[in-house]
Write a protein that holds these residues in place. Structure first.
Motif: not given
Length: 260
Positions: A44-50, A34-40, A62-66
Motif C-alpha cells: 500500500x502506497x500513495x497517489x497525489x493528484x492536483x 503498487x503495481x510496478x515491479x520492485x521492492x514495493x 505523483x505516485x509516491x511511496x508515502x
C-alpha cells in the motif's frame, strides 16, 4: 472463484484518504496498491493528484511511496489561499510533509521530512510558513537509541528558491526553549546532553541568555559523581564543537565568557 474475483477487484481499488479545494484547485491524496515491479510491489502506497476545480483538468500527479495521513495531521490541509499541505508516512513511521503553492497558474512544491514526529505547518506572524522537526540519527555510531534534535524549518519563497531551510533567528528561539525545557523534564541531563545543547545553541539569538543553563547542566552532570567539574565541562565543550557540523549555530563564547 467468486472470492478470488472479489479479492482481485479489491486489490486494484484505491482507498480515499483526503481531498481539499483551495484557490481554484483540488488536491487529493489516495492510498493505492503498487503495481510496478520492485521492492514495493503489492504494498500500500500513495497517489497525489492536483486538478483545476473548474474543469477538472489534471495539473500535476505523483505516485509516491508515502501513504496518506500523519496521525493527528490530516493527509491534505488548506493552509490558506496560497498553500496546501499534504502529509504521508512510510508504514506508520518516517513522516513527510509536502507544501504546494497555488496561485494563478504558478505551482510549486517543497518537501520536508519530519522523521518520527509529525506536526502541523504553522503560519508565522509575518505570513511565512514554519514547521518543527525532530531530526534523528545525526551521530550514528556515537549515540545509541533514539536522540531527537529540534530544528525549526521555515519556507523560503522568492525568485531564487522555493524550499525549507533551518531557522535559528530570534523569532523562533522560544520554540527551541520549549523543547529544551521538555527534554530537561523527561530525562537526566547526562542521557540527553547533545540534544539539550543543540536546543541552547539554536536559541542563542533569542532574548533569553543561555549562560545560566550551561552552568546548570554542568552541575547536573556532576550529580552522582559520574563527572567532576572539569570532566563535565570537557564533555559539554566536545558536543558544543560537534553540533555545528549538523547545522546548528556555533557557540557564542563572548556571550558566555568563561562558561565552558
Amino acid at each position: 472463484m467468486k472470492l478470488l474475483l472479489v479479492m482481485a477487484l479489491l486489490q486494484g481499488m484505491t482507498a480515499y484518504a483526503g481531498e481539499v479545494r483551495s484557490n481554484g484547485y483540488t488536491a487529493r491524496f489516495d492510498e493505492r496498491i503498487e503495481t510496478a515491479p520492485g521492492d514495493l510491489h503489492g504494498e500500500t502506497v500513495g497517489g497525489i493528484r492536483l486538478v483545476r476545480t473548474a474543469d477538472q483538468a489534471l495539473v500535476w500527479q505523483e505516485n509516491t511511496p508515502l501513504r496518506p495521513g500523519c496521525g493527528n495531521v490530516a493527509a491534505v490541509t488548506a493552509i490558506n489561499d496560497r498553500y496546501m499541505a499534504l502529509c504521508g508516512h512510510l508504514g506508520g513511521r518516517h513522516y513527510t510533509q509536502k507544501i504546494i503553492f497555488t496561485q494563478g497558474s504558478s505551482l510549486s512544491m517543497a518537501s520536508v521530512d519530519q522523521y518520527d514526529s509529525p506536526s502541523p505547518v504553522r503560519v508565522e506572524r509575518n505570513g511565512s510558513l514554519a514547521i518543527d522537526v525532530l531530526r534523528r540519527d545525526l551521530f550514528p555510531g556515537e549515540l545509541t537509541g533514539p536522540h531527537y534534535f529540534p530544528t525549526v524549518y521555515r519556507l523560503r519563497h522568492d525568485d531564487a528558491m522555493f524550499g525549507f531551510l533551518p531557522s535559528f533567528d530570534g523569532d523562533v528561539a522560544e520554540r527551541y526553549w520549549l523543547h529544551y525545557r521538555a527534554t530537561r523534564q523527561a530525562a537526566p541531563a547526562a542521557e540527553v546532553l547533545p540534544e539539550l545543547l543543540a536546543s541552547l545553541l539554536a536559541a542563542q539569538s533569542g532574548k533569553q541568555s543561555i549562560c545560566a543553563e550551561l552552568d546548570t547542566l554542568a552541575a547536573d552532570l556532576q550529580q552522582g559523581r559520574q563527572y567532576d567539574a572539569q570532566g563535565a565541562r570537557t564533555l559539554m565543550r566536545t558536543w558544543l564543537h560537534k553540533l555545528p557540523a549538523v547545522g546548528y549555530p556555533a557557540f557564542d563564547t563572548q556571550a558566555c565568557p568563561d562558561r565552558i
